[in-house]
Design an enzyme around this catalytic site. Structure first.
Site, PDB file in Angstrom:
ATOM      1  N   GLU A  16      -0.137   8.061 -11.050  1.00 31.92           N
ATOM      2  CA  GLU A  16       1.316   8.718 -11.102  1.00 31.92           C
ATOM      3  C   GLU A  16       1.678   9.019  -9.490  1.00 31.92           C
ATOM      4  O   GLU A  16       2.546  10.018  -9.428  1.00 31.92           O
ATOM      5  CB  GLU A  16       1.654   9.626 -12.056  1.00 31.92           C
ATOM      6  CG  GLU A  16       1.676   9.081 -13.325  1.00 31.92           C
ATOM      7  CD  GLU A  16       2.168   9.907 -14.339  1.00 31.92           C
ATOM      8  OE1 GLU A  16       3.190  10.540 -14.253  1.00 31.92           O
ATOM      9  OE2 GLU A  16       1.719   9.776 -15.637  1.00 31.92           O
ATOM     10  N   ILE A  35      -2.861   0.721 -17.200  1.00 34.87           N
ATOM     11  CA  ILE A  35      -1.546   1.261 -18.060  1.00 34.87           C
ATOM     12  C   ILE A  35      -2.384   2.477 -19.076  1.00 34.87           C
ATOM     13  O   ILE A  35      -2.939   2.036 -19.987  1.00 34.87           O
ATOM     14  CB  ILE A  35      -0.897   0.157 -18.717  1.00 34.87           C
ATOM     15  CG1 ILE A  35      -0.568  -1.040 -17.997  1.00 34.87           C
ATOM     16  CG2 ILE A  35       0.224   0.770 -19.832  1.00 34.87           C
ATOM     17  CD1 ILE A  35       0.487  -0.422 -16.611  1.00 34.87           C
ATOM     18  N   GLY A  60     -25.184  25.209 -10.096  1.00 39.01           N
ATOM     19  CA  GLY A  60     -26.353  24.641  -9.298  1.00 39.01           C
ATOM     20  C   GLY A  60     -26.856  23.272 -10.028  1.00 39.01           C
ATOM     21  O   GLY A  60     -26.011  22.507 -10.881  1.00 39.01           O
ATOM     22  N   THR A  73      -0.549   8.530  -5.657  1.00 35.77           N
ATOM     23  CA  THR A  73      -1.847   9.212  -5.015  1.00 35.77           C
ATOM     24  C   THR A  73      -1.392  10.595  -4.224  1.00 35.77           C
ATOM     25  O   THR A  73       0.071  10.591  -3.917  1.00 35.77           O
ATOM     26  CB  THR A  73      -2.167   8.171  -3.910  1.00 35.77           C
ATOM     27  OG1 THR A  73      -1.259   8.007  -3.111  1.00 35.77           O
ATOM     28  CG2 THR A  73      -2.851   7.015  -4.721  1.00 35.77           C
ATOM     29  N   SER A  74      -2.317  11.375  -3.606  1.00 34.73           N
ATOM     30  CA  SER A  74      -1.862  12.452  -2.987  1.00 34.73           C
ATOM     31  C   SER A  74      -1.305  12.115  -1.765  1.00 34.73           C
ATOM     32  O   SER A  74      -0.466  12.746  -1.485  1.00 34.73           O
ATOM     33  CB  SER A  74      -3.094  13.258  -2.688  1.00 34.73           C
ATOM     34  OG  SER A  74      -3.650  14.042  -3.776  1.00 34.73           O
TER      35      SER A  74
HETATM   36  N1  CAA Z   1      14.590   9.119  -7.976  1.00 37.91           N
HETATM   37  C1  CAA Z   1      15.792   8.316  -8.022  1.00 37.91           C
HETATM   38  N2  CAA Z   1      15.539   7.228  -7.001  1.00 37.91           N
HETATM   39  C2  CAA Z   1      14.705   7.224  -6.066  1.00 37.91           C
HETATM   40  C3  CAA Z   1      13.760   8.183  -5.788  1.00 37.91           C
HETATM   41  C4  CAA Z   1      13.704   9.184  -7.052  1.00 37.91           C
HETATM   42  N3  CAA Z   1      12.682  10.328  -6.957  1.00 37.91           N
HETATM   43  N4  CAA Z   1      12.894   7.955  -4.853  1.00 37.91           N
HETATM   44  C5  CAA Z   1      13.367   6.707  -4.443  1.00 37.91           C
HETATM   45  N5  CAA Z   1      14.563   6.406  -5.045  1.00 37.91           N
HETATM   46  C6  CAA Z   1      15.505   5.142  -4.679  1.00 37.91           C
HETATM   47  C7  CAA Z   1      16.089   5.229  -3.330  1.00 37.91           C
HETATM   48  O1  CAA Z   1      17.201   6.187  -3.381  1.00 37.91           O
HETATM   49  C8  CAA Z   1      16.215   3.908  -3.152  1.00 37.91           C
HETATM   50  O2  CAA Z   1      17.438   3.542  -3.581  1.00 37.91           O
HETATM   51  P1  CAA Z   1      18.865   2.872  -2.838  1.00 37.91           P
HETATM   52  O3  CAA Z   1      18.282   1.468  -2.313  1.00 37.91           O
HETATM   53  O4  CAA Z   1      19.934   2.852  -3.798  1.00 37.91           O
HETATM   54  O5  CAA Z   1      19.004   3.758  -1.599  1.00 37.91           O
HETATM   55  C9  CAA Z   1      14.958   3.143  -3.640  1.00 37.91           C
HETATM   56  O6  CAA Z   1      14.745   4.128  -4.628  1.00 37.91           O
HETATM   57  C10 CAA Z   1      14.047   2.725  -2.775  1.00 37.91           C
HETATM   58  O7  CAA Z   1      13.459   3.859  -2.175  1.00 37.91           O
HETATM   59  P2  CAA Z   1      12.390   3.880  -0.879  1.00 37.91           P
HETATM   60  O8  CAA Z   1      12.917   3.091   0.176  1.00 37.91           O
HETATM   61  O9  CAA Z   1      11.975   5.205  -0.689  1.00 37.91           O
HETATM   62  O10 CAA Z   1      11.450   3.082  -1.802  1.00 37.91           O
HETATM   63  P3  CAA Z   1      10.042   2.352  -1.215  1.00 37.91           P
HETATM   64  O11 CAA Z   1       9.769   1.199  -1.689  1.00 37.91           O
HETATM   65  O12 CAA Z   1       9.839   2.811   0.402  1.00 37.91           O
HETATM   66  O13 CAA Z   1       8.808   3.533  -2.060  1.00 37.91           O
HETATM   67  C11 CAA Z   1       7.451   5.218  -2.646  1.00 37.91           C
HETATM   68  C12 CAA Z   1       8.663   4.773  -2.156  1.00 37.91           C
HETATM   69  C13 CAA Z   1       7.516   6.817  -2.573  1.00 37.91           C
HETATM   70  C14 CAA Z   1       6.076   4.618  -1.708  1.00 37.91           C
HETATM   71  C15 CAA Z   1       7.378   4.693  -4.277  1.00 37.91           C
HETATM   72  O14 CAA Z   1       7.192   3.306  -4.223  1.00 37.91           O
HETATM   73  C16 CAA Z   1       6.096   5.360  -4.934  1.00 37.91           C
HETATM   74  O15 CAA Z   1       6.403   6.406  -5.595  1.00 37.91           O
HETATM   75  N6  CAA Z   1       5.040   4.846  -5.174  1.00 37.91           N
HETATM   76  C17 CAA Z   1       4.102   5.149  -6.109  1.00 37.91           C
HETATM   77  C18 CAA Z   1       4.141   4.485  -7.380  1.00 37.91           C
HETATM   78  C19 CAA Z   1       3.212   5.054  -8.607  1.00 37.91           C
HETATM   79  O16 CAA Z   1       3.540   6.566  -8.424  1.00 37.91           O
HETATM   80  N7  CAA Z   1       2.662   4.315  -9.224  1.00 37.91           N
HETATM   81  C20 CAA Z   1       1.874   5.035 -10.340  1.00 37.91           C
HETATM   82  C21 CAA Z   1       2.383   4.261 -11.478  1.00 37.91           C
HETATM   83  S1  CAA Z   1       2.517   4.975 -12.903  1.00 37.91           S
HETATM   84  C22 CAA Z   1       0.729   5.061 -13.443  1.00 37.91           C
HETATM   85  O17 CAA Z   1      -0.038   5.838 -12.577  1.00 37.91           O
HETATM   86  C23 CAA Z   1       0.082   4.301 -14.518  1.00 37.91           C
HETATM   87  C24 CAA Z   1       0.105   5.316 -15.774  1.00 37.91           C
HETATM   88  O18 CAA Z   1       0.321   4.731 -16.867  1.00 37.91           O
HETATM   89  C25 CAA Z   1      -0.204   6.710 -15.638  1.00 37.91           C
END
Ligand code: CAA
Length: 380
Positions: A360, A154, A336, A362-363
């Site tokens: 936020e 976090i 270097g 990964t790539s």
């Molecule tokens: N905006 C709004 N809703 C969204 C969305 C978006 N960009 N992307 C997906 N959704 C919704 C979908 O529409 C779906 O909703 P419904 O059931 O109503 O249709 C729901 O979310 C689930 O979507 P997916 O089936 O695509 O979800 P998934 O479980 O397969 O996950 C994922 C998709 C892209 C892998 C996602 O889990 C993800 O982005 N993972 C990475 C998480 C991340 O970025 N973590 C970092 C945390 S923050 C951090 O780094 C700490 C810090 O303090 C800096």
């Protein structure tokens, strides 16, 4: 806003970054702490509430201006850049976008001024990229929810006064049943367990937080009940523009230093930049940086205009993060042996760049998001 206004904002932030932030960057990295008076100055200058409307105590700028602020501050110090980015994109934005009027009035003014710092508690030890599988649970106790679980990685976790917390209100294995809450971190049971000892962005805290029966008033439910995953994903779409801007700032700093060094350093009787091998590296750096900036501007513009921008923010973050890693690696090569030492700032830029390919999303996740958007027509 018109381009002249953005240039004015950039000039103003660049001046602050060069005079107030850059001189502290090496000690922030070494001491693993951003001085409190620097955070106070960020607040006084409006950098901690840049796109919060003036009625809630913010500077009333747009998202494009915010991305310029994060870029310029990160050019001076990536730890300070991510403090701003996580606080603004992840701590403030969900309240601004999904909060009710009462929540906005209650929480935004202190966050916008920097009196309070915000953080975003989504990731858990067993739920990183697969964010939907989180297990922190918020039990309905009638007048309040009681949150228990563990969150990790976090950003701002140690300093935060306000946390946006994602927890299941129904125990399901997937994203359904997740709700979002605004949590005051002084509530009993909220405990910072440890701060990670990291490769880079060492001035920024990355905390593991335990929630031990943390009581959260019912009115702190953020947005609709059990629509928390959409709030998290929607928030991260904007957050990714902030991290792309951080990556861009780091890349720009490394490029400027490599260019400066190529003029100072003489080998074979000529400055390094007389060598075409060095010129080509600088040319590629310049081009990748310009392309990153345009992708960030396009994503920010779409967000400002209220047009869908998930695809563009993922593209901006992917490209800018990989550019930051490439540019900082090549900057060390230009310097270097000197570049590999702590005498020169490029080794810090290199260490700071890596995280932008990870947090936020990964790539690999940015590619998942981009592909899903581009292939939508075949999957509907
Ligand atoms: N905006 C709004 N809703 C969204 C969305 C978006 N960009 N992307 C997906 N959704 C919704 C979908 O529409 C779906 O909703 P419904 O059931 O109503 O249709 C729901 O979310 C689930 O979507 P997916 O089936 O695509 O979800 P998934 O479980 O397969 O996950 C994922 C998709 C892209 C892998 C996602 O889990 C993800 O982005 N993972 C990475 C998480 C991340 O970025 N973590 C970092 C945390 S923050 C951090 O780094 C700490 C810090 O303090 C800096």
């Amino acid at each position: 806003m018109i381009l002249n206004d953005y240039q004015e904002i950039r000039d103003m932030v660049a001046k602050f970054a060069d005079t107030e932030v850059a001189p502290l960057a090496a000690s922030i990295d070494k001491n693993e702490k951003i001085p409190a008076d620097l955070v106070a100055k960020l607040g006084e200058n409006g950098f901690l509430g840049s796109y919060v409307p003036e009625e809630y105590g913010g500077a009333g700028m747009d998202y494009t201006s915010y991305s310029i602020i994060v870029e310029e501050i990160s050019r001076a110090c990536a730890s300070t850049g991510v403090l701003i980015s996580a606080h603004t994109s992840l701590g403030i934005y969900p309240i601004l976008a999904f909060g009710n009027e009462e929540q906005k009035k209650k929480f935004l003014p202190k966050l916008a001024s920097g009196e309070h710092i915000g953080c975003f508690c989504l990731s858990e030890p067993n739920a990183g990229t697969d964010a939907g599988s989180l297990t922190t649970y918020a039990e309905d106790k009638g007048d309040y929810y009681e949150i228990s679980g563990t969150k990790n990685f976090i950003t701002n976790g140690k300093e935060a006064n306000i946390a946006i917390v994602f927890a299941k209100t129904t125990k399901t294995p997937n994203y359904k049943g997740i709700s979002a809450f605004i949590v005051d971190t002084s509530t009993p049971g909220f405990q910072v367990m440890k701060c990670e000892d990291k490769l880079g962005i060492k001035g920024s805290s990355t905390a593991q937080i335990a929630f031990d029966k943390v009581k959260v008033p019912k009115e702190n439910l953020l947005g609709e009940y059990e629509k928390g995953f959409k709030i998290a994903m929607g928030t991260l779409d904007g957050g990714r523009i902030g991290i792309a801007s951080q990556a861009l700032g780091i890349a720009e700093a490394a490029f400027r230093y490599a260019k400066y060094y190529s003029n100072e350093r003489v080998q074979f009787g000529k400055p390094l930049h007389a060598l075409q091998a060095i010129q080509f590296i600088l040319a590629d750096m310049s081009t990748k940086i310009a392309a990153s900036r345009l992708l960030i501007w396009e994503a920010s513009r779409r967000k400002d205009e209220g047009v869908e921008y998930s695809l563009q923010s993922a593209q901006a973050k992917l490209f800018a993060a990989e550019t930051a890693m490439w540019v900082t690696t090549k900057a060390i090569q230009v310097l270097g042996g000197n570049g590999y030492t702590k005498e020169y700032p490029v080794e810090r830029y290199f260490r700071d760049a890596k995280i932008t390919e990870i947090y936020e999303g990964t790539s690999e996740i940015q590619r998942v998001v981009i592909a899903a958007n581009e292939l939508k027509e075949f999957n509907s």
